[in-house]
Design a protein around this motif. Structure first.
Motif, PDB file in Angstrom:
ATOM      1  N   ALA A   1      51.020  57.310  32.900  1.00  0.00           N
ATOM      2  CA  ALA A   1      50.344  56.527  32.927  1.00  0.00           C
ATOM      3  C   ALA A   1      49.458  55.643  33.942  1.00  0.00           C
ATOM      4  O   ALA A   1      50.347  55.970  35.160  1.00  0.00           O
ATOM      5  N   PRO A   2      48.453  54.293  34.076  1.00  0.00           N
ATOM      6  CA  PRO A   2      47.840  53.814  35.464  1.00  0.00           C
ATOM      7  C   PRO A   2      49.351  53.179  36.079  1.00  0.00           C
ATOM      8  O   PRO A   2      49.072  52.942  37.299  1.00  0.00           O
ATOM      9  N   ARG A   3      49.936  52.331  34.798  1.00  0.00           N
ATOM     10  CA  ARG A   3      50.913  51.629  35.802  1.00  0.00           C
ATOM     11  C   ARG A   3      51.488  52.531  36.213  1.00  0.00           C
ATOM     12  O   ARG A   3      52.428  51.914  37.736  1.00  0.00           O
TER      13      ARG A   3
ATOM     14  N   ALA B   1      48.421  41.123  39.238  1.00  0.00           N
ATOM     15  CA  ALA B   1      47.726  41.966  38.146  1.00  0.00           C
ATOM     16  C   ALA B   1      48.431  42.027  36.389  1.00  0.00           C
ATOM     17  O   ALA B   1      48.130  42.172  35.909  1.00  0.00           O
ATOM     18  N   CYS B   2      49.888  43.233  37.236  1.00  0.00           N
ATOM     19  CA  CYS B   2      50.610  43.790  35.460  1.00  0.00           C
ATOM     20  C   CYS B   2      50.953  41.831  35.050  1.00  0.00           C
ATOM     21  O   CYS B   2      51.316  42.223  33.797  1.00  0.00           O
ATOM     22  N   GLN B   3      51.266  40.720  35.995  1.00  0.00           N
ATOM     23  CA  GLN B   3      51.520  39.654  35.088  1.00  0.00           C
ATOM     24  C   GLN B   3      50.366  39.655  33.756  1.00  0.00           C
ATOM     25  O   GLN B   3      50.952  38.528  33.067  1.00  0.00           O
ATOM     26  N   ARG B   4      48.779  39.677  34.428  1.00  0.00           N
ATOM     27  CA  ARG B   4      47.594  39.670  33.563  1.00  0.00           C
ATOM     28  C   ARG B   4      47.532  40.311  32.260  1.00  0.00           C
ATOM     29  O   ARG B   4      47.623  39.914  31.857  1.00  0.00           O
ATOM     30  N   GLY B   5      48.909  41.851  32.505  1.00  0.00           N
ATOM     31  CA  GLY B   5      48.549  42.299  31.317  1.00  0.00           C
ATOM     32  C   GLY B   5      47.246  43.335  31.665  1.00  0.00           C
ATOM     33  O   GLY B   5      47.000  43.094  32.631  1.00  0.00           O
ATOM     34  N   GLY B   6      47.365  44.267  30.816  1.00  0.00           N
ATOM     35  CA  GLY B   6      46.723  45.753  30.330  1.00  0.00           C
ATOM     36  C   GLY B   6      46.877  47.275  31.071  1.00  0.00           C
ATOM     37  O   GLY B   6      48.178  47.129  31.340  1.00  0.00           O
ATOM     38  N   HIS B   7      46.234  47.512  30.052  1.00  0.00           N
ATOM     39  CA  HIS B   7      46.629  49.061  30.378  1.00  0.00           C
ATOM     40  C   HIS B   7      46.409  48.857  32.367  1.00  0.00           C
ATOM     41  O   HIS B   7      47.359  50.048  32.013  1.00  0.00           O
ATOM     42  N   THR B   8      45.298  49.283  32.352  1.00  0.00           N
ATOM     43  CA  THR B   8      44.932  48.756  33.792  1.00  0.00           C
ATOM     44  C   THR B   8      45.040  47.739  34.400  1.00  0.00           C
ATOM     45  O   THR B   8      43.618  46.869  35.127  1.00  0.00           O
ATOM     46  N   PRO B   9      46.317  47.196  34.881  1.00  0.00           N
ATOM     47  CA  PRO B   9      46.230  45.764  35.216  1.00  0.00           C
ATOM     48  C   PRO B   9      45.133  45.595  36.587  1.00  0.00           C
ATOM     49  O   PRO B   9      45.226  46.694  37.941  1.00  0.00           O
ATOM     50  N   HIS B  10      44.267  44.605  36.481  1.00  0.00           N
ATOM     51  CA  HIS B  10      43.324  44.178  37.668  1.00  0.00           C
ATOM     52  C   HIS B  10      43.015  42.473  37.594  1.00  0.00           C
ATOM     53  O   HIS B  10      42.994  42.674  36.242  1.00  0.00           O
ATOM     54  N   ILE B  11      42.813  42.262  38.874  1.00  0.00           N
ATOM     55  CA  ILE B  11      42.038  40.576  38.743  1.00  0.00           C
ATOM     56  C   ILE B  11      41.031  40.315  39.045  1.00  0.00           C
ATOM     57  O   ILE B  11      40.464  40.934  40.324  1.00  0.00           O
ATOM     58  N   LEU B  12      39.756  40.787  38.635  1.00  0.00           N
ATOM     59  CA  LEU B  12      38.997  40.950  38.710  1.00  0.00           C
ATOM     60  C   LEU B  12      37.923  40.062  40.144  1.00  0.00           C
ATOM     61  O   LEU B  12      37.563  40.929  40.875  1.00  0.00           O
ATOM     62  N   GLU B  13      38.363  38.964  39.857  1.00  0.00           N
ATOM     63  CA  GLU B  13      37.873  38.022  41.149  1.00  0.00           C
ATOM     64  C   GLU B  13      38.975  38.801  42.404  1.00  0.00           C
ATOM     65  O   GLU B  13      37.927  37.675  43.914  1.00  0.00           O
ATOM     66  N   GLU B  14      39.602  39.175  42.390  1.00  0.00           N
ATOM     67  CA  GLU B  14      40.259  39.910  44.017  1.00  0.00           C
ATOM     68  C   GLU B  14      39.773  40.996  44.089  1.00  0.00           C
ATOM     69  O   GLU B  14      40.540  41.506  45.064  1.00  0.00           O
ATOM     70  N   ALA B  15      39.571  41.618  42.963  1.00  0.00           N
ATOM     71  CA  ALA B  15      39.191  43.042  42.789  1.00  0.00           C
ATOM     72  C   ALA B  15      38.759  43.738  44.228  1.00  0.00           C
ATOM     73  O   ALA B  15      38.764  45.288  44.560  1.00  0.00           O
ATOM     74  N   PHE B  16      37.612  43.366  44.084  1.00  0.00           N
ATOM     75  CA  PHE B  16      37.159  44.057  46.176  1.00  0.00           C
ATOM     76  C   PHE B  16      37.220  42.775  47.203  1.00  0.00           C
ATOM     77  O   PHE B  16      36.739  42.670  48.503  1.00  0.00           O
ATOM     78  N   ASN B  17      38.589  42.566  47.189  1.00  0.00           N
ATOM     79  CA  ASN B  17      38.565  41.491  48.493  1.00  0.00           C
ATOM     80  C   ASN B  17      38.465  42.470  49.693  1.00  0.00           C
ATOM     81  O   ASN B  17      38.171  41.990  51.010  1.00  0.00           O
ATOM     82  N   PHE B  18      39.344  43.390  49.222  1.00  0.00           N
ATOM     83  CA  PHE B  18      39.807  43.835  50.653  1.00  0.00           C
ATOM     84  C   PHE B  18      37.908  44.451  51.518  1.00  0.00           C
ATOM     85  O   PHE B  18      37.666  44.500  52.685  1.00  0.00           O
ATOM     86  N   HIS B  19      37.046  44.668  50.486  1.00  0.00           N
ATOM     87  CA  HIS B  19      35.841  45.199  51.300  1.00  0.00           C
ATOM     88  C   HIS B  19      35.187  43.727  51.843  1.00  0.00           C
ATOM     89  O   HIS B  19      34.270  43.876  52.848  1.00  0.00           O
ATOM     90  N   ILE B  20      35.085  43.076  51.049  1.00  0.00           N
ATOM     91  CA  ILE B  20      34.378  40.957  51.327  1.00  0.00           C
ATOM     92  C   ILE B  20      35.090  41.219  52.245  1.00  0.00           C
ATOM     93  O   ILE B  20      34.380  40.976  53.350  1.00  0.00           O
ATOM     94  N   ARG B  21      35.912  41.107  52.554  1.00  0.00           N
ATOM     95  CA  ARG B  21      37.202  40.986  53.850  1.00  0.00           C
ATOM     96  C   ARG B  21      36.811  41.510  54.897  1.00  0.00           C
ATOM     97  O   ARG B  21      36.273  41.641  56.216  1.00  0.00           O
ATOM     98  N   PHE B  22      36.515  42.771  54.721  1.00  0.00           N
ATOM     99  CA  PHE B  22      35.919  43.814  56.092  1.00  0.00           C
ATOM    100  C   PHE B  22      34.627  43.554  56.454  1.00  0.00           C
ATOM    101  O   PHE B  22      34.115  43.514  57.500  1.00  0.00           O
ATOM    102  N   LYS B  23      33.772  43.151  55.391  1.00  0.00           N
ATOM    103  CA  LYS B  23      32.370  43.081  56.202  1.00  0.00           C
ATOM    104  C   LYS B  23      32.200  41.531  56.786  1.00  0.00           C
ATOM    105  O   LYS B  23      31.491  41.928  57.089  1.00  0.00           O
ATOM    106  N   GLU B  24      33.503  40.864  56.230  1.00  0.00           N
ATOM    107  CA  GLU B  24      33.162  39.572  56.575  1.00  0.00           C
ATOM    108  C   GLU B  24      33.652  39.611  58.130  1.00  0.00           C
ATOM    109  O   GLU B  24      33.880  38.426  59.226  1.00  0.00           O
TER     110      GLU B  24
END
Lengths: 503, 503
Positions: free
Chosen positions: A440-442, A468-491
């Motif tokens: 399963a996803p987790r 993300a798991c602390q927030r819960g969900g079948h596929t835990p994510h923190i949407l406001e951070e999900a792309f931080n790696f990509h954004i950081r690379f760009k910046e």
């Protein structure tokens, strides 16, 4: 020359020059051209059309099998001769035009283009340009080093230009198996039940009435540029060889494994070359492209048979093949891409699909196409056809790249999805192999972080997953951070947190 | 009763109570149970096991066809009787446990579970529980209102419990066509070339040695709850009916269209009911579930034949069917889900797939499963099987929902992807229909924004797209803003910008 290459007399007065042929391509036409992974492409007519576009406002929608060789896509793009392009490309200049919105590109499963044309879901095909070794006594085409969508183009186009390549020996006849599905609602199964199964003809059927020009060329295919294996690709190959050895031990496969498919590139090549070692034997292949490694395995007596839609090999391998087609005729077959990539055959044969990812995420979603979520690299190609329908779907990539490992290829969330987690069984980086079957996803996230992530990124990715798991969900994510790696690379030029200037 | 329902004498001394059967399910077992969209599920043994788990620490991995009826998944989840669950569910209590990480859920293409079991990619199946109308003279099972994965479960499980449902008339025999693929490497094509094609048996083959218990029940299937069509669903249905009428006019289809597949729900029902009007005739269906609308179309003389894996209908429709199986036997067939959802058959027949999206984005990527990118709703079900291989892949949803249209279902970027843009041809909301065939991503965005977005969100989404295009890319995005709609909804209760407190 002509009498050897054109056995159908009615065509003899249709011989024209490439430049003349280029003027048969009208502005805004939809053109289907042979060519699949640089093999069997138009080497005279399309380049002449690109040249013509240097000084003239002419542009077309161009549909091919897959990528073209030489500088054809470069020149077409540079001279603004493309309105729309599909279903695949690998050209840096064209890619630039696609990404700045000057050329519309449709990224398609390679099995689908033929369907869309036949079903009338794309615009009518005005013209087909097809490379041939020769024309037989009925006016039909003996193809060269690829089939791709050529048979469909010949069937659907209003007009046809044949490009006879005299560098391809006529002994190529016999390596092709050309079949097209019947029209709805009378379709039949593709009765291929083994990789060497044959259901079609050795030629592409042509309506001679449609042929408006025959052009001669003597230009060979662009050779494959094979990067030598490096530490990372060797590590990935070793993880995979170990995995397959374990599968054999577990009794799920024999030492012949299952039919192999491998995407193009140095990782795939290294993996296949890895099979020359060890106890594997009587291997078989059901793939899109035959590469150097295929012929190495055949020559080493490790591989019994290989099926694909094209042959894309190095210069040395190519010239050996050209002189020895007869020697390989009972060991290889080329098929139209709607059959090499057909869901039904891939599933029926139980193909092991090995493809390269640009990046994958902690749940096993794969990005095969878009850099930074926006810029097209090459296209999905056949990876979706194979991953979805395979017996085992494997994706490989390096865990990190660039100086100081500035890019992590394993991420909290991929910036673009081509293959959803449903279609991904095994992920491999040089760090290790994550076996996701039955998880399963987790559970997947735990294994992927443990096995595949580069040490430089392990803490940050584990931290994301934990929070993300602390927030819960079948596929835990923190949407406001999900792309931080990509954004950081760009910046900042690096995905690493300590390189961050601001987010 | 027994003599009518058990024609195989050796089974007669295996009759046990549901409670006794529940004790044959051991802790940590992997159990495969019949049941597909609430039809033909275990109504005695699994509920008795759930009851047992009230007072005992016992939990299993449960694999079904698709969703179960009654409160079985509720009770299993509530009593912590599930370790892992696959491949689909629709139960609110279970969903809660999945989303807080207490139950591992594997979301699978419905065609795949059978493959994974047969290939040894899931843990060994200890026990199968299969509902039957009766047992024939060879010990084989006549299934009831679904087949799902039951034939595979019977083949792969160590032990079998048969649940004979006396409420299902024995006249049900004849509506099933049970076939399983041969073992690798000797697989053959599924020789189904029309929706009414038959390639198998009217029963599920059982090894009598495996049968450890036979339980009698008289509980009927949970009825489908069909929400009446509302303004939005009627508008969506009307857009689609208009689209099909135009396709017929354009000569791409006849008035019989192509075989129809429709997901479950009020929109799909409204669309199918829409076909009772107009000039459509001799319709056929190749789907997963036969719903009320299917029987309405058959009874109205509009539909000639329907194939699926289960029958899930309202109480009225159910009782009519139970009394008149003979009347429908030449008009319907139920298949195992590895065949109802088989890529090869869907492609070969040219199915029109109509499925419901939770949300879709401006490039045509579809989220079918995850609320807010993290919380599992039901599962991908068969939507991927059909969308990928269909002649036309259609997804429908309302453009906005909740009070003051707080949620837009068309978004800059979906928070989770189940179907990539490659597999999506047509998108429909009550606002309009976006025909994406032959369009590149930037073209797709224009059409989707114009046709599908709710007026309240048009400006904001157009603004995102315009600014993303300025940054460039084949699929223009602004990663740092891509999920702002979702984030805003979480923080403010509305996706609308003027509702924003802080981001």
């Amino acid at each position: 020359m002509t009498s050897e290459r054109i056995l159908f007399k009615d065509y003899e007065d249709k011989i024209i020059s490439a430049n003349e042929a280029a003027f048969l391509i009208k502005d805004k036409m939809t053109v289907g051209s042979s060519g699949f992974t640089k093999a069997g492409d138009s080497k005279a007519v399309l380049p002449a059309f690109a040249k013509r576009a240097e000084n003239e406002n002419v542009a077309i929608t161009l549909i091919t099998g897959a990528s073209l060789g030489h500088t054809t896509d470069t020149d077409l793009a540079k001279n603004d001769a493309l309105i729309k392009r599909m279903p695949f490309q690998v050209d840096p200049t064209l890619r630039g035009k696609i990404n700045n919105g000057e050329v519309y590109f449709i990224d398609q499963h390679l099995s689908e283009t033929s369907e869309l044309l036949v079903n009338g879901h794309l615009s009518k095909l005005d013209l087909a340009i097809i490379e041939a070794a020769y024309v037989d006594e009925n006016g039909n085409i003996i193809p060269t080093t690829s089939i791709g969508n050529s048979a469909t183009f010949a069937q659907m186009a209003d007009k046809i230009i044949i490009e006879i390549n005299t560098e391809i020996p006529t002994t190529v006849k016999g390596i092709h198996d050309v079949h097209l599905p019947e029209a709805y609602p009378n379709r039949k199964p593709y009765e291929i039940t083994s990789v060497d199964g044959r259901i079609g003809n050795e030629y592409i059927t042509i309506d001679p009435e449609k042929v408006i020009g025959i052009v001669f060329t003597d230009i060979t295919d662009s050779p494959a540029q094979i990067a030598p294996p490096d530490e990372k690709t060797i590590a990935i190959a070793n993880h995979l060889v170990k995995f397959f050895e374990d599968e054999v031990k577990a009794g799920r496969m024999t030492e012949s494994l299952m039919p192999l498919q491998a995407g193009i590139g140095k990782v795939a090549n290294a993996v296949l070359t890895g099979f020359t070692k060890g106890d594997f034997k009587n291997l078989i292949m059901y793939s899109e492209v035959l590469q150097d490694s295929t012929f190495e395995l055949i020559d080493a007596g490790k591989m019994d048979f290989a099926s694909a839609s094209s042959i894309t090999v190095s210069k040395e391998c190519y010239s050996n093949l050209m002189q020895n087609f007869d020697q390989y005729k009972d060991k290889i077959v080329l098929r139209p891409q709607n059959i090499s990539n057909a869901a039904e055959v891939i599933r029926r044969l139980g193909v092991i699909a090995i493809n390269t990812a640009i990046e994958f995420d902690i749940y096993g979603n794969v990005n095969s196409t878009h850099i930074g979520g926006t810029k097209m690299m090459n296209g999905i190609g056949g990876s979706g056809d194979f991953a979805r329908n395979s017996y085992l779907s494997i994706f490989v990539t390096q865990s990190a790249s660039k100086e100081n490992n500035a890019i992590s290829h394993v991420l909290p969330m991929v910036s673009h999805i081509d293959h959803t987690e449903h279609d991904v069984d095994i992920l491999v980086t040089e760090q290790g192999l994550a076996d996701l079957r039955g998880l399963a996803p987790r559970e997947r996230a735990k294994v992927i972080i443990e096995k595949c992530v580069h040490p430089d990124y392990k803490e940050a990715i584990q931290d994301y997953f934990t929070r993300a798991c602390q927030r819960g969900g079948h596929t835990p994510h923190i949407l406001e951070e999900a792309f931080n790696f990509h954004i950081r690379f760009k910046e900042t030029g690096s995905m690493k947190e300590n390189s961050m200037v601001s987010v």
